[in-house]
Scaffold this motif. Structure first.
Motif, PDB file in Angstrom:
ATOM      1  N   SER A 228       3.040   9.481 -12.752  1.00  0.00           N
ATOM      2  CA  SER A 228       3.743   9.255 -14.192  1.00  0.00           C
ATOM      3  C   SER A 228       3.408   7.325 -13.918  1.00  0.00           C
ATOM      4  CB  SER A 228       4.740   9.880 -14.592  1.00  0.00           C
ATOM      5  OG  SER A 228       5.214   9.603 -15.742  1.00  0.00           O
ATOM      6  N   GLY A 229       2.253   7.238 -15.145  1.00  0.00           N
ATOM      7  CA  GLY A 229       2.545   5.506 -15.291  1.00  0.00           C
ATOM      8  C   GLY A 229       2.361   5.432 -13.246  1.00  0.00           C
ATOM      9  N   GLU A 230       3.420   4.039 -13.453  1.00  0.00           N
ATOM     10  CA  GLU A 230       3.816   3.208 -12.192  1.00  0.00           C
ATOM     11  C   GLU A 230       4.233   4.559 -11.096  1.00  0.00           C
ATOM     12  OE1 GLU A 230       5.822   0.243 -12.223  1.00  0.00           O
ATOM     13  OE2 GLU A 230       7.127   0.775 -13.819  1.00  0.00           O
ATOM     14  N   TYR A 231       4.552   5.126 -11.488  1.00  0.00           N
ATOM     15  CA  TYR A 231       5.829   6.612 -10.522  1.00  0.00           C
ATOM     16  C   TYR A 231       4.876   7.483  -9.976  1.00  0.00           C
ATOM     17  CZ  TYR A 231       9.701   4.025 -12.875  1.00  0.00           C
ATOM     18  OH  TYR A 231      10.588   2.516 -13.081  1.00  0.00           O
ATOM     19  N   ILE A 232       5.355   7.970  -8.907  1.00  0.00           N
ATOM     20  CA  ILE A 232       4.854   8.744  -8.158  1.00  0.00           C
ATOM     21  C   ILE A 232       6.550  10.250  -8.718  1.00  0.00           C
ATOM     22  CG2 ILE A 232       5.308  10.079  -6.211  1.00  0.00           C
ATOM     23  CD1 ILE A 232       2.471   7.697  -5.165  1.00  0.00           C
ATOM     24  N   VAL A 233       5.333  10.867  -8.906  1.00  0.00           N
ATOM     25  CA  VAL A 233       6.542  11.739  -9.123  1.00  0.00           C
ATOM     26  C   VAL A 233       6.839  13.601  -8.424  1.00  0.00           C
ATOM     27  CG1 VAL A 233       8.328  12.958 -11.340  1.00  0.00           C
ATOM     28  CG2 VAL A 233       6.939  11.374 -11.659  1.00  0.00           C
ATOM     29  N   ILE A 234       7.726  13.996  -7.655  1.00  0.00           N
ATOM     30  CA  ILE A 234       8.256  14.638  -7.219  1.00  0.00           C
ATOM     31  C   ILE A 234       8.980  15.708  -7.492  1.00  0.00           C
ATOM     32  CG2 ILE A 234       8.652  15.857  -4.412  1.00  0.00           C
ATOM     33  CD1 ILE A 234       8.255  13.091  -4.254  1.00  0.00           C
TER      34      ILE A 234
ATOM     35  N   ARG B 155      12.306  20.773  11.748  1.00  0.00           N
ATOM     36  CA  ARG B 155      12.080  19.054  12.338  1.00  0.00           C
ATOM     37  C   ARG B 155      10.283  19.210  11.577  1.00  0.00           C
ATOM     38  NH1 ARG B 155      16.008  15.857  13.843  1.00  0.00           N
ATOM     39  NH2 ARG B 155      14.501  14.696  14.461  1.00  0.00           N
ATOM     40  N   LYS B 156       9.746  20.196  11.108  1.00  0.00           N
ATOM     41  CA  LYS B 156       8.767  19.665  11.047  1.00  0.00           C
ATOM     42  C   LYS B 156       8.074  19.246   9.523  1.00  0.00           C
ATOM     43  CE  LYS B 156       6.843  23.975  13.520  1.00  0.00           C
ATOM     44  NZ  LYS B 156       6.151  24.896  13.746  1.00  0.00           N
ATOM     45  N   GLU B 157       6.877  18.134   9.645  1.00  0.00           N
ATOM     46  CA  GLU B 157       6.709  17.495   8.911  1.00  0.00           C
ATOM     47  C   GLU B 157       5.822  17.955   7.986  1.00  0.00           C
ATOM     48  OE1 GLU B 157       6.308  13.020   9.787  1.00  0.00           O
ATOM     49  OE2 GLU B 157       8.492  12.653  10.513  1.00  0.00           O
ATOM     50  N   GLY B 158       5.472  17.427   6.547  1.00  0.00           N
ATOM     51  CA  GLY B 158       4.812  18.519   5.406  1.00  0.00           C
ATOM     52  C   GLY B 158       4.165  17.601   4.274  1.00  0.00           C
ATOM     53  N   PRO B 159       3.470  17.873   3.501  1.00  0.00           N
ATOM     54  CA  PRO B 159       3.354  16.522   2.818  1.00  0.00           C
ATOM     55  C   PRO B 159       3.598  17.293   1.331  1.00  0.00           C
ATOM     56  CG  PRO B 159       0.983  17.066   3.342  1.00  0.00           C
ATOM     57  CD  PRO B 159       1.873  17.948   4.371  1.00  0.00           C
ATOM     58  N   VAL B 160       4.170  16.707   0.248  1.00  0.00           N
ATOM     59  CA  VAL B 160       5.087  17.525  -0.867  1.00  0.00           C
ATOM     60  C   VAL B 160       4.477  16.907  -2.096  1.00  0.00           C
ATOM     61  CG1 VAL B 160       7.030  16.651   0.311  1.00  0.00           C
ATOM     62  CG2 VAL B 160       5.877  15.052  -1.205  1.00  0.00           C
TER      63      VAL B 160
ATOM     64  N   PRO C 196       1.168  -1.172  -0.192  1.00  0.00           N
ATOM     65  CA  PRO C 196       0.459  -0.148  -0.043  1.00  0.00           C
ATOM     66  C   PRO C 196       0.931   1.427  -0.304  1.00  0.00           C
ATOM     67  CG  PRO C 196      -0.243  -1.011   2.273  1.00  0.00           C
ATOM     68  CD  PRO C 196       0.778  -1.886   1.433  1.00  0.00           C
ATOM     69  N   LEU C 197       0.438   1.997  -0.611  1.00  0.00           N
ATOM     70  CA  LEU C 197       1.277   3.602  -0.937  1.00  0.00           C
ATOM     71  C   LEU C 197       1.073   4.300   0.714  1.00  0.00           C
ATOM     72  CD1 LEU C 197       0.102   4.895  -4.298  1.00  0.00           C
ATOM     73  CD2 LEU C 197       2.381   3.290  -3.460  1.00  0.00           C
ATOM     74  N   PRO C 198       2.622   4.757   1.024  1.00  0.00           N
ATOM     75  CA  PRO C 198       2.360   5.047   2.265  1.00  0.00           C
ATOM     76  C   PRO C 198       2.337   6.842   2.204  1.00  0.00           C
ATOM     77  CG  PRO C 198       4.233   5.083   1.473  1.00  0.00           C
ATOM     78  CD  PRO C 198       3.374   4.947   0.475  1.00  0.00           C
ATOM     79  N   ALA C 199       2.046   7.508   2.643  1.00  0.00           N
ATOM     80  CA  ALA C 199       2.264   8.972   2.720  1.00  0.00           C
ATOM     81  C   ALA C 199       3.358   9.351   3.046  1.00  0.00           C
ATOM     82  CB  ALA C 199       1.256   9.607   4.339  1.00  0.00           C
ATOM     83  N   ILE C 200       3.328  10.288   1.518  1.00  0.00           N
ATOM     84  CA  ILE C 200       4.592  11.122   1.140  1.00  0.00           C
ATOM     85  C   ILE C 200       5.446  12.666   1.737  1.00  0.00           C
ATOM     86  CG2 ILE C 200       6.598  11.604  -0.463  1.00  0.00           C
ATOM     87  CD1 ILE C 200       4.922   9.672  -2.467  1.00  0.00           C
ATOM     88  N   LEU C 201       6.125  12.293   2.942  1.00  0.00           N
ATOM     89  CA  LEU C 201       6.299  13.899   3.708  1.00  0.00           C
ATOM     90  C   LEU C 201       7.599  13.980   2.846  1.00  0.00           C
ATOM     91  CD1 LEU C 201       4.082  12.794   7.208  1.00  0.00           C
ATOM     92  CD2 LEU C 201       3.623  13.761   4.900  1.00  0.00           C
ATOM     93  N   THR C 202       7.800  15.905   3.793  1.00  0.00           N
ATOM     94  CA  THR C 202       9.197  15.728   4.098  1.00  0.00           C
ATOM     95  C   THR C 202       9.146  16.726   5.252  1.00  0.00           C
ATOM     96  OG1 THR C 202      10.965  17.345   2.844  1.00  0.00           O
ATOM     97  CG2 THR C 202       8.561  18.738   2.668  1.00  0.00           C
ATOM     98  N   GLN C 203      10.845  17.232   5.870  1.00  0.00           N
ATOM     99  CA  GLN C 203      10.410  17.253   7.235  1.00  0.00           C
ATOM    100  C   GLN C 203      11.901  18.608   6.536  1.00  0.00           C
ATOM    101  OE1 GLN C 203      13.894  15.352  10.486  1.00  0.00           O
ATOM    102  NE2 GLN C 203      11.669  15.056  10.907  1.00  0.00           N
ATOM    103  N   SER C 204      11.418  19.529   7.602  1.00  0.00           N
ATOM    104  CA  SER C 204      11.747  20.842   7.621  1.00  0.00           C
ATOM    105  C   SER C 204      13.136  21.511   8.229  1.00  0.00           C
ATOM    106  CB  SER C 204      11.251  22.643   7.850  1.00  0.00           C
ATOM    107  OG  SER C 204      10.463  22.214   8.723  1.00  0.00           O
ATOM    108  N   GLU C 205      13.398  21.950   8.001  1.00  0.00           N
ATOM    109  CA  GLU C 205      14.883  22.215   9.260  1.00  0.00           C
ATOM    110  C   GLU C 205      14.343  22.196  10.633  1.00  0.00           C
ATOM    111  OE1 GLU C 205      17.168  25.436   8.220  1.00  0.00           O
ATOM    112  OE2 GLU C 205      17.856  24.517   5.967  1.00  0.00           O
TER     113      GLU C 205
END
Length: 304
Positions: free
Chosen positions: A206-212, A196-201, A185-194
């Protein structure tokens, strides 16, 4: 008698529950209107599901304030799971599929959150619905069309639960591509700032890929209590916009006026004065104006 009353009360209770279930306003269905902004009311700890057409695929999701909302698609890219991360938050979201564009107003803190929203398309003819799908099938995906082996970088570091890690991850210097097995199953995709706070991207399918895009400094993957972290092993340099002749001219320093030359002193002017054209320079001796002036003063003092 008591048994008959109990049976009647049970029947009324069942009918009441069925009526409530049939009119549960937490589950909605609405006709698609490209000129309408759909309001999604959320609540922390509750996930809302947005369902699109069965033959429709999500290509891009953009959120105004991605730090306060978690947005995750399903593997077939026909569902979108939306969950607020803050008790009070409001922003907008745009979902672009291979056939339509949807506008949403995301509001966290409402009393009655939406559990599920399903779109229907009664005004579309079958021929009109099939045409975009045929065009999408005839057009190759951008991943296959633009990626070349020499431009790809696979040197990404991984840490954490292997059950949420992608089977493939690489970047081309502009975007990062992730793919998972069909059973995962696809997880939630986040990024962590300097701080240390997490937020989505923001991403696209594109086909089978998630492109960020652009490439973040790190990626945090979460599914339940499983967490994994991804980060590139090299420094990502942001792409610089091309410069043209106008911008180069604007950046060039302005020409400076010539510096003013100091006025020569009397002695310097006399020394540098050219000789008359009709007199030979070998027979002319230039006088020292300073000494003449001082001699004049000396002679006047002696006369007194």
């Amino acid at each position: 008698m008591i048994r008959k009353v109990s049976f009647a009360a049970f029947a009324v209770l069942v009918c009441t529950s069925a009526a409530q279930a049939a009119t549960d306003n937490r589950i909605r269905s609405m006709n698609y209107n490209p000129n309408e902004i759909v309001r999604i009311v959320g609540k922390t700890g509750i996930q809302s599901t947005i369902e699109f057409a069965a033959d429709e695929r999500i290509e891009n999701v953009a959120v105004g304030d991605s730090s306060k909302w978690q947005i995750t698609p399903n593997r077939r890219a026909s569902l979108l799971f939306v969950k607020p991360l803050a008790a009070r938050s409001r922003t907008n979201m745009t979902v672009v599929t291979d056939r339509r564009t949807y506008m949403f107003d995301l509001v966290a803190g409402g009393t009655t959150p939406i559990y599920a929203l399903k779109f229907s398309y009664p005004n579309e003819k079958p021929s009109e619905a099939a045409k975009p799908a045929q065009q999408a099938a005839a057009t190759p995906t951008s991943v296959q069309a633009t990626m070349t082996a020499e431009k790809l970088h696979f040197d990404w570091n991984k840490k954490g639960s292997g059950k949420v890690l992608p089977t493939r991850i690489f970047d081309d210097g502009q975007s990062v591509y992730l793919a998972w097995d069909k059973e995962t199953p696809l997880p939630a995709i986040l990024t962590q700032s300097e701080d240390r706070k997490e937020g989505p991207v923001n991403y696209r399918m594109s086909g089978e890929y998630i492109v960020i895009s652009p490439i973040p400094a790190n990626l945090v993957l979460r599914y339940g209590n499983r967490v994994a972290t991804l980060w590139p092993s090299r420094r990502i340099v942001p792409a610089q916009p091309p410069t043209n002749a106008v911008s180069r001219m604007a950046a060039a320093p302005a020409p400076q006026p010539p510096a003013a030359q100091p006025r020569p002193t009397l002695s310097e002017a006399a020394t540098a004065a050219p000789a008359p054209a009709n007199v030979s320079s070998s027979t002319v001796r230039l006088a020292n104006m300073t000494s003449l002036y001082s001699d004049k003063l000396t002679d006047a003092a002696h006369e007194q």
